[in-house]
Motif scaffolding. Structure first.
Motif, mmCIF file in Angstrom:
data_model
loop_
_atom_site.group_PDB
_atom_site.id
_atom_site.type_symbol
_atom_site.label_atom_id
_atom_site.label_comp_id
_atom_site.label_asym_id
_atom_site.label_seq_id
_atom_site.Cartn_x
_atom_site.Cartn_y
_atom_site.Cartn_z
ATOM 1 N N PHE A 120 17.280 34.684 8.996
ATOM 2 C CA PHE A 120 18.068 33.554 8.531
ATOM 3 C C PHE A 120 17.363 32.829 7.390
ATOM 4 C CE2 PHE A 120 21.690 31.291 10.882
ATOM 5 C CZ PHE A 120 22.399 32.467 11.050
ATOM 6 N N ARG A 121 16.023 32.970 7.300
ATOM 7 C CA ARG A 121 15.263 32.299 6.254
ATOM 8 C C ARG A 121 15.151 33.141 4.985
ATOM 9 N NH1 ARG A 121 12.392 27.759 7.472
ATOM 10 N NH2 ARG A 121 12.615 27.485 5.221
ATOM 11 N N LEU A 122 15.729 34.315 4.975
ATOM 12 C CA LEU A 122 15.734 35.137 3.766
ATOM 13 C C LEU A 122 16.808 34.638 2.806
ATOM 14 C CD1 LEU A 122 15.483 38.724 5.319
ATOM 15 C CD2 LEU A 122 13.636 37.404 4.267
ATOM 16 N N LYS A 123 16.502 34.599 1.538
ATOM 17 C CA LYS A 123 17.515 34.275 0.543
ATOM 18 C C LYS A 123 18.563 35.388 0.529
ATOM 19 C CE LYS A 123 14.437 31.662 -2.492
ATOM 20 N NZ LYS A 123 13.833 31.574 -3.848
ATOM 21 N N PRO A 124 19.803 35.057 0.201
ATOM 22 C CA PRO A 124 20.852 36.091 0.178
ATOM 23 C C PRO A 124 20.474 37.300 -0.665
ATOM 24 C CG PRO A 124 21.831 33.915 -0.030
ATOM 25 C CD PRO A 124 20.355 33.709 -0.106
ATOM 26 N N SER A 125 19.859 37.063 -1.816
ATOM 27 C CA SER A 125 19.484 38.183 -2.683
ATOM 28 C C SER A 125 18.442 39.072 -2.012
ATOM 29 C CB SER A 125 18.955 37.664 -4.020
ATOM 30 O OG SER A 125 17.837 36.792 -3.826
ATOM 31 N N ARG A 126 17.496 38.456 -1.287
ATOM 32 C CA ARG A 126 16.472 39.238 -0.594
ATOM 33 C C ARG A 126 17.079 40.005 0.575
ATOM 34 N NH1 ARG A 126 11.117 38.359 -0.199
ATOM 35 N NH2 ARG A 126 11.252 38.371 -2.477
ATOM 36 N N LEU A 127 17.961 39.337 1.313
ATOM 37 C CA LEU A 127 18.637 40.002 2.434
ATOM 38 C C LEU A 127 19.406 41.219 1.941
ATOM 39 C CD1 LEU A 127 19.486 39.741 5.509
ATOM 40 C CD2 LEU A 127 21.513 38.573 4.649
ATOM 41 N N LEU A 128 20.153 41.044 0.851
ATOM 42 C CA LEU A 128 20.944 42.144 0.299
ATOM 43 C C LEU A 128 20.046 43.264 -0.208
ATOM 44 C CD1 LEU A 128 23.808 43.125 -0.494
ATOM 45 C CD2 LEU A 128 23.474 41.965 -2.689
ATOM 46 N N ALA A 129 18.962 42.909 -0.890
ATOM 47 C CA ALA A 129 18.058 43.921 -1.440
ATOM 48 C C ALA A 129 17.399 44.733 -0.334
ATOM 49 C CB ALA A 129 16.999 43.259 -2.316
ATOM 50 N N ILE A 130 16.940 44.046 0.722
ATOM 51 C CA ILE A 130 16.318 44.755 1.844
ATOM 52 C C ILE A 130 17.322 45.727 2.467
ATOM 53 C CG2 ILE A 130 15.469 44.472 4.205
ATOM 54 C CD1 ILE A 130 14.093 41.900 3.281
ATOM 55 N N GLY A 131 18.536 45.228 2.748
ATOM 56 C CA GLY A 131 19.541 46.078 3.372
ATOM 57 C C GLY A 131 19.885 47.287 2.528
ATOM 58 N N MET A 132 20.096 47.079 1.241
ATOM 59 C CA MET A 132 20.477 48.190 0.371
ATOM 60 C C MET A 132 19.340 49.180 0.173
ATOM 61 S SD MET A 132 23.603 47.879 -0.134
ATOM 62 C CE MET A 132 24.985 46.742 -0.252
ATOM 63 N N ASP A 133 18.113 48.676 0.084
ATOM 64 C CA ASP A 133 16.967 49.586 -0.029
ATOM 65 C C ASP A 133 16.830 50.439 1.228
ATOM 66 O OD1 ASP A 133 16.369 48.747 -2.548
ATOM 67 O OD2 ASP A 133 14.571 47.623 -2.013
ATOM 68 N N LEU A 134 17.011 49.834 2.389
ATOM 69 C CA LEU A 134 16.927 50.606 3.632
ATOM 70 C C LEU A 134 18.052 51.639 3.703
ATOM 71 C CD1 LEU A 134 16.029 47.806 6.225
ATOM 72 C CD2 LEU A 134 14.501 49.545 5.277
ATOM 73 N N LEU A 135 19.228 51.277 3.234
ATOM 74 C CA LEU A 135 20.343 52.228 3.225
ATOM 75 C C LEU A 135 20.093 53.402 2.283
ATOM 76 C CD1 LEU A 135 23.442 49.832 3.287
ATOM 77 C CD2 LEU A 135 22.682 51.354 5.123
ATOM 78 N N SER A 136 19.205 53.214 1.322
ATOM 79 C CA SER A 136 18.904 54.301 0.383
ATOM 80 C C SER A 136 17.978 55.351 0.983
ATOM 81 C CB SER A 136 18.263 53.734 -0.891
ATOM 82 O OG SER A 136 16.923 53.322 -0.664
ATOM 83 N N VAL A 137 17.396 55.063 2.146
ATOM 84 C CA VAL A 137 16.529 56.035 2.832
ATOM 85 C C VAL A 137 17.426 56.921 3.694
ATOM 86 C CG1 VAL A 137 14.552 56.353 4.364
ATOM 87 C CG2 VAL A 137 14.642 54.361 2.843
ATOM 88 N N SER A 138 17.563 58.163 3.335
ATOM 89 C CA SER A 138 18.561 59.042 3.962
ATOM 90 C C SER A 138 18.332 59.267 5.452
ATOM 91 C CB SER A 138 18.589 60.397 3.245
ATOM 92 O OG SER A 138 17.313 61.034 3.318
ATOM 93 N N SER A 139 17.093 59.124 5.914
ATOM 94 C CA SER A 139 16.807 59.383 7.324
ATOM 95 C C SER A 139 17.170 58.211 8.231
ATOM 96 C CB SER A 139 15.319 59.720 7.503
ATOM 97 O OG SER A 139 14.508 58.715 6.917
ATOM 98 N N ILE A 140 17.356 57.018 7.682
ATOM 99 C CA ILE A 140 17.652 55.834 8.498
ATOM 100 C C ILE A 140 19.128 55.842 8.880
ATOM 101 C CG2 ILE A 140 17.790 53.308 8.492
ATOM 102 C CD1 ILE A 140 15.294 53.266 6.749
ATOM 103 N N ARG A 141 19.386 55.742 10.192
ATOM 104 C CA ARG A 141 20.753 55.791 10.709
ATOM 105 C C ARG A 141 21.199 54.467 11.323
ATOM 106 N NH1 ARG A 141 22.662 58.585 7.858
ATOM 107 N NH2 ARG A 141 24.481 58.905 9.195
ATOM 108 N N ARG A 142 20.249 53.576 11.610
ATOM 109 C CA ARG A 142 20.580 52.288 12.227
ATOM 110 C C ARG A 142 19.695 51.198 11.640
ATOM 111 N NH1 ARG A 142 20.694 56.120 16.061
ATOM 112 N NH2 ARG A 142 18.523 55.786 16.689
#
Length: 442
Positions: free
Chosen positions: A199-221
């Motif tokens: 909740f303390r992450l800025k929206p831009s940081r939250l979005l960047a973390i999520g999208m970077d994790l989604l770019s790792v093909s092995s991550i499913r959850r």
């Protein structure tokens, strides 16, 4: 007071100072930025919330409690508004956030500051890799409020009189190393984004973390873990940029076949209000999957009826009750911990009141790094010495892990034994030996 309903209304008197403040500030009260900027961080700021006749003694008690606390004080007006100040000592919300010197008991001798040994299982700074296919990402060391029972008291929040926090380097400087580790370790398919509190992450940081994790093909959850929905629910409804960032990550994950979920932390039915319901409804309508993790605490939710109500009300909000943890070994909260025996009894009472998928698992996060064990799955449990021994065959197959009941739940002789280093050593070795013998028989 019109903004809180159900249990929250019953918890406060219409004459209470916080009700007046909430009415006067109603247009601002629903704004997350206002809540955060008016968070109470000092004892003197509590004065206007306290019942005037008892304020002096209560404030002194809080001062003594904070002198022993491992977590600094930070409480939103929203949470302060849920406290029944006329029942200050027994109130279940107060107990979670405001320590009192008069209630603190000596900690169990088995306590360690980092009882789960998270730092020992961190291959790179800010990432814990204990389970084979799951990693814990510590994205921040700040929270909208600070829970006094926080297991990460070694690093989260400001320094206190009793703990100098272990600081991490700035997030961006370690993010490349975290991502490199995740890409090089395809066995990790599940990442929990925690901290601190996302909740303390800025929206831009939250979005960047999520999208970077989604770019790792092995991550499913991907799971975003936060207590925010319970302590600052208006962030979801008033900080549209933050909520949009979460929804965008969730939507992007869905298109890529990756489950993105939102893990909350409610401990008592009083925490469910109009604000909570509005936030949960918004997230549900926007496709966010939600689960809840509670902590079992004496005087808060160690009553089967309270836990049943919590499970039912969360289920009605489409928040799946997921885990109920026994309290981790944290200094200054011995009086809040519950025995393994009581946890088993409450689990039995809760099971069967609703559908199985909305029935939480009661677990011990085993000290020493064994991970989460079903509370009743012990290899050995001596109710006289209060020591349970667990195995974690998929985490550390060659080790046994112990979890002690709170000292105050034991007989005077057992308490004396634990406080004697030589006798305590024997109690520990006897329990491990008994569990090992049963293990060998299997």
């Amino acid at each position: 007071m019109t903004t809180l309903t159900g249990y929250a209304v019953a918890a406060v008197s219409s004459e209470a100072p916080m009700s007046r403040i909430a009415r006067e500030m109603n247009h601002e009260f629903a704004d997350a930025a206002w809540q955060e900027s008016h968070a109470v961080t000092r004892v003197d700021q509590l004065r206007e919330w306290m019942v005037s006749g008892a304020a002096r003694n209560q404030m002194r008690d809080v001062e003594l409690g904070l002198a022993r606390a491992t977590m600094a004080m930070r409480i939103t007006p929203y949470i302060l508004n849920l406290i029944d100040w006329s029942n200050f000592f027994q109130d279940p919300i107060r107990k979670q956030f405001i320590p009192l010197g008069s209630e603190i008991l000596p900690s169990h001798p088995l306590l360690k500051l980092d009882s789960l040994r998270e730092r020992e299982t961190s291959p790179v700074e800010g990432l814990v890799h204990r389970y084979h296919d799951k990693a814990l990402l510590l994205a921040t060391d700040r929270c909208p409020v600070y829970c006094r029972f926080c297991t990460r008291s070694y690093s989260v929040g400001l320094d206190t009189q009793s703990v100098s926090k272990r600081r991490t380097s700035p997030f961006q400087s370690r993010w490349d190393a975290i991502m490199a580790y995740l890409r090089a370790t395809p066995v990790i398919v599940d990442v929990v984004v925690s901290g601190g509190d996302c909740f303390r992450l800025k929206p831009s940081r939250l979005l960047a973390i999520g999208m970077d994790l989604l770019s790792v093909s092995s991550i499913r959850r991907i799971r975003f873990a936060t207590k925010g929905l319970a302590v600052l629910p208006m962030k979801v409804t008033s900080d549209h940029e933050w909520t949009d960032a979460l929804v965008n990550v969730s939507d992007a994950g869905r298109t890529r076949g990756v489950e993105v979920s939102f893990h909350t932390h409610f401990n008592h039915p009083v925490e469910i209000t109009d604000y909570t319901m509005a936030a949960a409804e918004l997230l549900f309508k926007r496709g966010i999957r939600m689960r809840n993790q509670s902590v079992l605490m004496a005087g808060v939710n160690d009553d089967p009826e309270v836990m049943k109500q919590l499970v039912k009300r969360l289920s009605d909000l489409h928040i799946q009750p997921y885990y109920v943890y026994t309290c981790d070994l944290v200094d200054g909260i011995e009086h809040m911990r519950c025995s393994v025996r009581l946890a088993c009894q409450i689990e039995k009472a809760v099971r069967g009141i609703t559908a199985g998928y909305n029935t939480p698992s009661f677990v011990v996060d085993s000290p020493g790094g064994g991970g989460k064990r079903d509370v009743h799955s012990f290899e050995h449990y001596d109710r006289q010495t209060g020591l349970a021994v667990y195995r974690a065959p998929s985490v550390r197959p060659d080790q046994l892990f112990t979890y002690p009941d709170p000292l105050q739940s034991l007989s005077q002789d057992a308490q004396a034994a634990w406080l004697d280093p030589q006798r305590a050593k024997r109690l520990l070795s006897d329990a491990v030996e008994a569990a090992g013998a049963k293990w060998m028989e299997v």
